[in-house]
Structures are given as C-alpha cells and as structure tokens.
Scaffold this motif. Structure first.
Motif, mmCIF file in Angstrom:
data_model
loop_
_atom_site.group_PDB
_atom_site.id
_atom_site.type_symbol
_atom_site.label_atom_id
_atom_site.label_comp_id
_atom_site.label_asym_id
_atom_site.label_seq_id
_atom_site.Cartn_x
_atom_site.Cartn_y
_atom_site.Cartn_z
ATOM 1 N N PHE A 343 0.831 -1.195 0.000
ATOM 2 C CA PHE A 343 0.000 0.000 0.000
ATOM 3 C C PHE A 343 0.866 1.245 0.000
ATOM 4 O O PHE A 343 1.858 1.335 0.726
ATOM 5 C CB PHE A 343 -0.925 0.036 1.217
ATOM 6 N N ASN A 344 0.458 2.232 -0.787
ATOM 7 C CA ASN A 344 1.083 3.542 -0.762
ATOM 8 C C ASN A 344 0.516 4.339 0.416
ATOM 9 O O ASN A 344 -0.342 3.849 1.172
ATOM 10 C CB ASN A 344 0.797 4.257 -2.094
ATOM 11 N N THR A 345 0.942 5.583 0.569
ATOM 12 C CA THR A 345 0.506 6.411 1.696
ATOM 13 C C THR A 345 -0.974 6.762 1.630
ATOM 14 O O THR A 345 -1.546 7.218 2.630
ATOM 15 C CB THR A 345 1.323 7.704 1.736
ATOM 16 N N ASN A 346 -1.618 6.564 0.472
ATOM 17 C CA ASN A 346 -3.054 6.829 0.339
ATOM 18 C C ASN A 346 -3.885 5.548 0.378
ATOM 19 O O ASN A 346 -5.053 5.537 -0.027
ATOM 20 C CB ASN A 346 -3.342 7.599 -0.952
ATOM 21 N N ASN A 347 -3.294 4.456 0.849
ATOM 22 C CA ASN A 347 -3.971 3.152 0.962
ATOM 23 C C ASN A 347 -4.402 2.593 -0.392
ATOM 24 O O ASN A 347 -5.396 1.868 -0.489
ATOM 25 C CB ASN A 347 -5.186 3.233 1.899
ATOM 26 N N HIS A 348 -3.640 2.918 -1.432
ATOM 27 C CA HIS A 348 -3.827 2.357 -2.761
ATOM 28 C C HIS A 348 -2.557 1.598 -3.143
ATOM 29 O O HIS A 348 -1.465 1.932 -2.689
ATOM 30 C CB HIS A 348 -4.115 3.456 -3.788
ATOM 31 N N PRO A 349 -2.665 0.594 -4.007
ATOM 32 C CA PRO A 349 -1.527 -0.295 -4.241
ATOM 33 C C PRO A 349 -0.365 0.328 -5.011
ATOM 34 O O PRO A 349 -0.550 1.174 -5.890
ATOM 35 C CB PRO A 349 -2.127 -1.430 -5.080
ATOM 36 N N ILE A 350 0.807 -0.137 -4.654
ATOM 37 C CA ILE A 350 1.996 -0.033 -5.514
ATOM 38 C C ILE A 350 2.233 -1.451 -6.007
ATOM 39 O O ILE A 350 2.473 -2.362 -5.210
ATOM 40 C CB ILE A 350 3.217 0.476 -4.742
ATOM 41 N N GLU A 351 2.142 -1.666 -7.309
ATOM 42 C CA GLU A 351 2.198 -3.021 -7.846
ATOM 43 C C GLU A 351 2.643 -3.001 -9.301
ATOM 44 O O GLU A 351 2.750 -1.936 -9.910
ATOM 45 C CB GLU A 351 0.824 -3.683 -7.752
ATOM 46 N N SER A 352 2.889 -4.167 -9.849
ATOM 47 C CA SER A 352 3.292 -4.281 -11.245
ATOM 48 C C SER A 352 2.074 -4.367 -12.149
ATOM 49 O O SER A 352 0.997 -4.798 -11.733
ATOM 50 C CB SER A 352 4.182 -5.513 -11.445
ATOM 51 N N MET A 353 2.258 -3.952 -13.402
ATOM 52 C CA MET A 353 1.218 -4.058 -14.422
ATOM 53 C C MET A 353 1.747 -4.894 -15.582
ATOM 54 O O MET A 353 2.916 -4.768 -15.963
ATOM 55 C CB MET A 353 0.816 -2.677 -14.940
ATOM 56 N N TYR A 354 0.868 -5.711 -16.132
ATOM 57 C CA TYR A 354 1.257 -6.680 -17.162
ATOM 58 C C TYR A 354 0.418 -6.476 -18.426
ATOM 59 O O TYR A 354 -0.676 -5.914 -18.384
ATOM 60 C CB TYR A 354 1.039 -8.104 -16.642
ATOM 61 N N LEU A 355 0.953 -6.959 -19.542
ATOM 62 C CA LEU A 355 0.183 -7.011 -20.776
ATOM 63 C C LEU A 355 -0.384 -8.407 -20.923
ATOM 64 O O LEU A 355 0.345 -9.387 -21.004
ATOM 65 C CB LEU A 355 1.060 -6.695 -21.993
ATOM 66 N N GLY A 356 -1.712 -8.491 -20.951
ATOM 67 C CA GLY A 356 -2.374 -9.763 -21.200
ATOM 68 C C GLY A 356 -2.921 -9.792 -22.619
ATOM 69 O O GLY A 356 -3.195 -8.751 -23.216
ATOM 70 N N GLN A 357 -3.068 -10.987 -23.155
ATOM 71 C CA GLN A 357 -3.709 -11.155 -24.460
ATOM 72 C C GLN A 357 -4.653 -12.341 -24.385
ATOM 73 O O GLN A 357 -4.339 -13.365 -23.771
ATOM 74 C CB GLN A 357 -2.683 -11.365 -25.571
ATOM 75 N N VAL A 358 -5.821 -12.192 -25.013
ATOM 76 C CA VAL A 358 -6.827 -13.252 -24.984
ATOM 77 C C VAL A 358 -6.427 -14.352 -25.964
ATOM 78 O O VAL A 358 -6.147 -14.097 -27.140
ATOM 79 C CB VAL A 358 -8.220 -12.715 -25.343
ATOM 80 N N GLU A 359 -6.392 -15.574 -25.468
ATOM 81 C CA GLU A 359 -6.056 -16.737 -26.286
ATOM 82 C C GLU A 359 -6.775 -17.952 -25.721
ATOM 83 O O GLU A 359 -7.457 -17.868 -24.707
ATOM 84 C CB GLU A 359 -4.538 -16.951 -26.296
ATOM 85 N N LYS A 360 -6.638 -19.078 -26.378
ATOM 86 C CA LYS A 360 -7.157 -20.336 -25.855
ATOM 87 C C LYS A 360 -6.019 -21.123 -25.231
ATOM 88 O O LYS A 360 -4.928 -21.219 -25.810
ATOM 89 C CB LYS A 360 -7.808 -21.161 -26.966
ATOM 90 N N ASP A 361 -6.280 -21.702 -24.044
ATOM 91 C CA ASP A 361 -5.254 -22.523 -23.420
ATOM 92 C C ASP A 361 -5.330 -23.953 -23.944
ATOM 93 O O ASP A 361 -6.110 -24.257 -24.862
ATOM 94 C CB ASP A 361 -5.360 -22.470 -21.895
ATOM 95 N N GLU A 362 -4.540 -24.837 -23.372
ATOM 96 C CA GLU A 362 -4.462 -26.216 -23.853
ATOM 97 C C GLU A 362 -5.772 -26.978 -23.681
ATOM 98 O O GLU A 362 -6.003 -28.005 -24.335
ATOM 99 C CB GLU A 362 -3.334 -26.958 -23.137
ATOM 100 N N ASN A 363 -6.666 -26.456 -22.824
ATOM 101 C CA ASN A 363 -7.966 -27.094 -22.616
ATOM 102 C C ASN A 363 -9.081 -26.444 -23.435
ATOM 103 O O ASN A 363 -10.252 -26.772 -23.259
ATOM 104 C CB ASN A 363 -8.327 -27.050 -21.134
ATOM 105 N N GLY A 364 -8.704 -25.505 -24.281
ATOM 106 C CA GLY A 364 -9.690 -24.839 -25.111
ATOM 107 C C GLY A 364 -10.448 -23.728 -24.415
ATOM 108 O O GLY A 364 -11.422 -23.204 -24.943
ATOM 109 N N GLN A 365 -10.003 -23.332 -23.203
ATOM 110 C CA GLN A 365 -10.647 -22.239 -22.488
ATOM 111 C C GLN A 365 -10.095 -20.901 -22.967
ATOM 112 O O GLN A 365 -8.913 -20.779 -23.275
ATOM 113 C CB GLN A 365 -10.398 -22.358 -20.981
ATOM 114 N N TYR A 366 -10.950 -19.905 -23.018
ATOM 115 C CA TYR A 366 -10.510 -18.550 -23.349
ATOM 116 C C TYR A 366 -9.883 -17.936 -22.103
ATOM 117 O O TYR A 366 -10.505 -17.881 -21.041
ATOM 118 C CB TYR A 366 -11.692 -17.702 -23.803
ATOM 119 N N VAL A 367 -8.662 -17.457 -22.233
ATOM 120 C CA VAL A 367 -7.935 -16.927 -21.076
ATOM 121 C C VAL A 367 -7.233 -15.631 -21.457
ATOM 122 O O VAL A 367 -6.876 -15.407 -22.613
ATOM 123 C CB VAL A 367 -6.891 -17.939 -20.544
#
Length: 388
Positions: A343-367
């Motif tokens: 948490f930062n001093t305003n009780n909001h997160p300091i954290e990492s951000m990632y790039l996600g992309q929609v694809e199908k996994d090995e089980n055919g689920q959309y992830v």
C-alpha cells in the motif's frame, strides 16, 4: 436477491461446520452488484470471497466471522441504502464492495463517516485516492487510472502513434481515459463517451473506422464489454485495428460469453491467472476445483480483500481494537495473488502491471494470458494529493 445471498451464505456455513452468525466476533458486510447488467462482476467477487472464507474455516484472524451480503443492483441510491443498513443496523466491522465506481462514490461517505473500514475489491475512483482519501478506505486492486496508464506506456514503447478512445460516461470511464492520456504521447483521433446503459455501438464503430486509428483503447466493463467486443469483431475492425482495453472485461465467465470475438485482444492488468507465485498458484487451483472454471481478476481481488482482513486482525493480535487492525492493514500483512504488492501512503496499491492477451489454453478455455511486464512497482498518480 438479498435473501437469496444470505441463504447462500447460511448454507455454506452449515455445510462446512463453520461458526454460526449468532456467535460471530467479526462481521463483514459485502455490497456487490448481484443482479442486473453488472451481475457478472458481483457474482465473480462473491465466488472469490466465499472461497477465501471457506479456506479460512469461517474465521478471520482466528476469530469467528459472519458475512452479510447486499445487492446494490449497480444503482448508487440502492448501494447507499445498503451501506447505511450495514453500518447502522448490522453494525459490521468491515465493508467490502461495491462492484462499480458510481456506486462507490455513493457508498464511501456513509461507511467511512461511521469509522467502519471500507475495502474496495474493484473500483478505485480518482477523488478517493487524492483529496478525498480517508484512513478508513483501502483499495485492494489498483487505482482506476493505473491499468490505463500502463496501456499508454506500452503503446508509446511499441510505436503506436494514433489511437481512438471509447468508454461509458461515468466515474470509472472518465478515470480510465484520463489515466491513458496521462502517459500516452501519440495523437488521440477521437474520444467518445457513451451511456452506461448503451449496448449498441454500431454508430461509434462506424465513426471510429472512418478516423483510421492505428489502435483502439476502450473500457467497457461487464455486459457492456461483452457486447462491445462482439460488435467490434463483427464490424471487421479487429482485422485492421488492434483493440486494447483493461482487465475488467476479459475474465472468468465473460471470456466464454465473448468467445472467439475476443481472441487477440490486449488488456493491461495487475493480475493474470498464470502469474507465477505460490499464493496465485494455490488460489487458481482451489478456484478451479470449487467452481469448475478459471477465476477472474474480480474473484482474485475479492479473495485478496478478505485475506487482507484476516492478515490484519492476526497482525493486530485481536479483532477488538479496530484502530490497531486498521494500522496493521496499511502494511498489507498477507500474501497477495499478485505477489508484488504494497500500500502507498493513500492506501492504494503499488504493484506491477502486465500485458495480457486473450487466447485459448491447452484445454480450449478462453484466457487472458500474461505476455509481458509493462511496469514494475507502479504507484498511482494521486498519492501526492492525499493529506491523511
């Protein structure tokens, strides 16, 4: 719906042999959108909370706990009534919720005015991170602008010079677009705000295509996003113009609802199901076992929210002194499914951000699958305005 959700919780308590409400030492009120167009978010959040509650044996910080659900129907006035009921009649110690930023702006004051700890599992409006910050308010997932700021950074780094922006005209929609423009250095060819109730985007998509952007950045949560992405794909826009958004769409049941229309869409996010840390690995496996599907980020953040209460009571050594619990909470005494979190001093997160992309996994689920880290240890833009 309120009766149904209370009955659902009662059934969970009885089936697991957990402590009954009559002997609970800690009461947690939960305000989610559990009916209407926002229900897909609220139901995922409830799933995350109930999984954490079950894993903790019906206790928080080692003491018996009761969960009391309220359905805000994505309506600020109903959310405010729910908040007032929880703090005045139910006398809860904590409130987790709501699901949407417009409801948060209505819920916030009655909860913190009662000196009850309010924990957001999703919305984090800009005013509450800055000038209107409050020591009784904690945002677990992010500040609204942060994922969009990360998207702007990513587009800069990858040479995208012209974009088109679309969002619903409410607090989170405006926050997200301000966040994107704060970091993006290219040209914004159009900035369109639509009604929060609008589900037909044909006119907006026609105007967007006429502007010929290199990419589109759009924010449409819940059912709105499902419709928007389907129409974006049907219009043929995705073939020539990549679509970027934030994680609030591509999660859990929404992925299946969008289907192939979502494949290839990008989203900036603080969490994906395949983040490699022990807490997340355990959470994803347990969620799949309990619900038969991959968790959403909404479920993950709600799961973290209840575990934050658990860790804070344990760190304080008692649930009796809520001031000590609140002080302990500022150090985030739990293992987040994001791994990298404080948490930062305003009780909001300091954290990492990632790039996600929609694809199908090995089980055919959309992830939404993690493709890259955009930025590490990212604070929000408003912490310096917070004077608490």
């Amino acid at each position: 719906m309120k009766l149904m959700t209370k009955l659902s919780m009662t059934t969970l308590v009885a089936s697991c042999g957990l402590a009954s409400a009559a002997v609970a030492d800690v009461k947690v009120g939960l305000i989610f959108s559990l009916s209407g167009p926002g229900a897909v978010l609220g139901e995922e959040m409830r799933n995350g909370v109930e999984l954490a509650y079950e894993q903790l044996g019906g206790k928080l910080g080692g003491v018996d706990a009761e969960l009391i659900y309220e359905d805000d129907q994505r309506k600020p006035d109903i959310g405010k009534q729910a908040a007032e009921k929880l703090v005045r009649s139910e006398k809860v110690d904590f409130v987790i919720g709501p699901s949407f930023s417009n409801v948060m702006m209505a819920v916030h004051r009655p909860v913190v005015r009662a000196k009850t700890i309010l924990i957001s599992p999703n919305p984090a409006p800009a005013p509450l991170a800055g000038e209107d910050c409050n020591p009784y308010y904690f945002a677990v997932p992010y500040q609204n602008d942060q994922p969009a700021e990360a998207a702007g950074t990513y587009m800069n780094d990858h040479g995208i010079k012209k974009v088109y922006l679309l969002a619903p005209n409410y607090q989170a929609g405006r926050d997200v677009m301000e966040g994107f423009k704060r970091t993006y250095k290219g040209e914004v060819l159009g900035e369109v705000y639509t009604s929060l109730e609008q589900t037909d985007f044909s006119a907006e998509l026609t105007a967007m295509k006429a502007a010929s952007p290199e990419a589109v950045f759009a924010f449409y949560p819940g059912g709105l996003g499902i419709q928007f992405v389907k129409q974006y794909d049907q219009s043929g826009a995705k073939l020539s113009t990549p679509l970027y958004t934030v994680y609030t769409l591509f999660n859990g049941a929404a992925n299946e609802a969008v289907g192939d229309a979502g494949l290839g869409v990008y989203a900036s996010t603080p969490w994906t199901y395949n983040l490699d840390n022990p807490a997340n690995t355990q959470f994803v496996a347990a969620y799949q076992e309990k619900y038969g599907t991959l968790p959403s980020a909404f479920a993950a953040m709600a799961y973290d929210s209840l575990r934050l209460i658990d860790g804070s009571i344990a760190a304080a050594g008692s649930a009796d002194d809520l001031k000590a619990v609140r002080n302990a909470m500022t150090s985030a005494p739990f293992q987040s499914v994001r791994g990298d979190f404080e948490f930062n001093t305003n009780n909001h997160p300091i954290e990492s951000m990632y790039l996600g992309q929609v694809e199908k996994d090995e089980n055919g689920q959309y992830v939404l699958s993690n493709q890259a880290t955009i930025v590490e240890h990212m604070p929000d833009a408003y912490a310096g305005e917070c004077k608490m």
